[in-house]
Enzyme design. Structure first.
Site, PDB file in Angstrom:
ATOM      1  CG  HIS A 203      44.854  32.333  42.360  1.00  0.00           C
ATOM      2  ND1 HIS A 203      43.945  31.753  41.657  1.00  0.00           N
ATOM      3  CD2 HIS A 203      45.910  31.885  41.209  1.00  0.00           C
ATOM      4  CE1 HIS A 203      44.288  30.399  40.967  1.00  0.00           C
ATOM      5  NE2 HIS A 203      45.754  30.720  40.785  1.00  0.00           N
ATOM      6  CB  CYS A 204      50.051  30.417  45.428  1.00  0.00           C
ATOM      7  SG  CYS A 204      51.751  30.199  45.968  1.00  0.00           S
ATOM      8  N   PRO A 205      49.453  31.013  42.464  1.00  0.00           N
ATOM      9  CG  PRO A 205      50.827  32.606  40.826  1.00  0.00           C
ATOM     10  CD  PRO A 205      50.004  32.165  42.434  1.00  0.00           C
TER      11      PRO A 205
END
Lengths: 399, 140
Positions: A203-205
């Site tokens: 999950h890439c913020p």
């Protein structure tokens, strides 16, 4: 953003002609709007009767532009990414390019502009598209699985894993309690978005979304092109500073340039690109690499069963392979027709699955246009009619 | 004859054919004949349907010159080429939908069964709905 909004100019027009949703929403009906304009988007607003599936999507995602754009809940860091890129590039084009274009070559701002546009395009594509979310199981499916799990074991609690042999490696498939499915291999449940994602990478913020099967190539192209852009800006800014400092002072020129921002980002972005290049060439996900799933373990013959054997095929498959469509059909209309279940059926314990008619179709996945409410399928074939409306182009759902 | 005139059939049960992951993550369904269908149709026809479906999905996900060309063209045009043309995957999915409709009309509906397109279930299962057999009941 405009690139996405106008992605399918015929979409809203054609879809309105065939869908059977009630126009209970007070927003202007889409059939009268010109192609390319959307009804007012109401992110997260569920006061009115929901018309489209994204409005009742069970995961923790945010939708914009009437379901065309899909992001994670926390998008603050994504805006930071946007600001950093725009600021750095803006400063470069404003302060360095005039000098470089006149003193060196006009190709420099041209190449810079192309790179910038590509970076933004890939960023939006990675951020706004569906990463490969698996729709949750329908109540019937979940009940069927539960029955299978309970019947195959005599111990309590029953084991919720399945083993499958893939290319000679034993892979364990885990049962997801939230989505009520056995996760396919390489899928993982994202706790931030509360969805199971196929080929889950991470999950890439910074991108404001999960990176999975459907948007990994966009993510990779984003960080790769961003590395080139930062190196490009960094080197030409240094060139500019050096050339200018022959005439004016070094420090005065330095303070006008975005060197500092570039300097730190170059190493981190280039490092990240290098890491993902390695992952692509060995056909692994970040998730698998961090957990060491396919690393050599002593005494065990552990290898990656998904790798195609050579670097070139792995790269081609990851970047140029076929792009699967979205499985969640977020812009589809909510259907209310479900077949009756006879009382003596497969022992569905309805209570635990919130079996509202609406819900069972929500989690089911993609529905092409069906007949009007209440039309049921007869048993006798002579009058069998499963009227399927012609498909809306699926590129509609590609995001 | 209008649909509203027809009696509403009741669903007796549903059978779910799960995915077969033995070849990796490609879309493939198990071809084992479920016991619930034994009284309704024969094994060979079912296996033929499933095998054809599996072949079609394999065609959609096939890696080869054509898919690479499509991928490269898409990348070079910043994926805007898909505004005017369908992806190969989408074309095959439409083909699959037509095949399922055809199978339903010819084979499954006469036996009181309905095959649901796996795309409607997130490509997780092939759902086969078994309707109550009312051919001997009154009031049709």
């Amino acid at each position: 953003m405009s690139q996405i909004q106008h992605a399918v100019p015929d979409g809203p027009m054609r879809y309105t002609q065939i869908c059977t949703r009630r126009t209970s929403c007070s927003s202007p009906p889409t059939s009268s709007s010109a192609a390319g304009t959307e009804p007012p988007s109401c992110p997260g607003h569920r006061g009115r009767t929901p018309r489209r599936k994204w409005q009742v999507f069970p995961g923790r995602n945010r939708f914009y532009c009437d379901g065309r754009v899909m992001m994670a809940r926390q998008t603050g860091v994504f805006y930071l990414t946007l600001v950093l890129i725009l600021l750095t590039s803006g400063l470069f084009f404003a302060f360095d390019c005039p000098y470089l274009a006149s003193n060196l070559s006009p190709a420099i701002p041209a190449v810079g502009a192309v790179l910038f546009v590509f970076v933004m395009g890939m960023l939006f594509r990675a951020s706004f598209s569906d990463p490969g979310v698996l729709p949750r199981a329908t109540p019937d499916e979940a009940a069927d699985l539960e029955r299978q799990i309970d019947s195959t074991s005599c111990s309590k609690p029953p084991p919720r894993t399945r083993e499958v042999l893939i290319n000679g490696q034993t892979v364990k498939l885990k049962y997801c309690f939230t989505c009520k499915i056995f996760r396919p291999p390489r899928a993982s449940h994202c706790s931030l978005c509360d969805n199971c994602v196929e080929r889950f990478d991470h999950h890439c913020p910074w991108v404001g979304n999960c990176v999975g099967r459907r948007n990994y190539r966009f993510f990779y192209l984003f960080i790769l092109s961003l590395s080139f852009l930062t190196i490009f800006i960094f080197s030409f800014v240094i060139t500019h500073v050096v050339l200018r400092s022959n005439r004016t002072g070094f420090l005065t020129t330095l303070k006008d340039s975005p060197v500092v921002v570039c300097f730190f980002s170059v190493w981190s972005i280039v490092g990240l690109s290098g890491f993902h290049t390695y992952l692509i060439s060995s056909n692994q996900t970040t998730n698998e690499d961090i957990k060491g799933t396919w690393s050599r373990k002593e005494g065990k013959d552990n290898y990656n069963p998904y790798s195609y054997g050579n670097v070139l095929t792995n790269c081609c498959a990851a970047l140029c392979g076929p792009l699967p469509p979205s499985l969640i059909d977020r812009r589809g209309p909510i259907q209310a027709d479900t077949p009756q279940t006879a009382p003596q059926s497969n022992g569905t314990g309805g209570g635990s699955y919130a079996p509202t008619q609406l819900h069972s179709h929500m989690v089911g996945g993609y529905h092409p246009g069906r007949l009007q409410h209440g039309a049921k399928l007869p048993v006798n074939s002579a009058t069998f009619m499963q009227q399927r409306f012609p498909f809306v182009p699926l590129s509609f759902y590609i995001y | 004859m209008r649909l509203q005139d027809l009696q509403q059939p009741a669903v007796s049960s549903k059978v779910f054919i799960q995915r077969d992951y033995s070849s990796g993550t490609i879309c493939k369904f198990q071809t084992k004949f479920p016991s619930e269908l034994e009284s309704r149709m024969d094994k060979q026809q079912f296996e033929e349907t499933m095998q054809t479906l599996n072949n079609l999905y394999a065609e959609a996900e096939k890696l080869g010159g054509k898919s690479y060309l499509e991928g490269c063209l898409a990348c070079l045009t910043a994926y805007t080429v898909f505004l005017c043309m369908e992806t190969h995957y989408e074309k095959v999915l439409k083909k699959i939908a037509r095949y399922i409709k055809d199978q339903n009309e010819k084979i499954y509906a006469p036996r009181g069964l309905l095959l649901t397109d796996p795309l409607e279930r997130g490509l997780r299962v092939v759902e086969i709905t078994i309707f109550e057999d009312r051919s001997i009941g009154s009031g049709r």
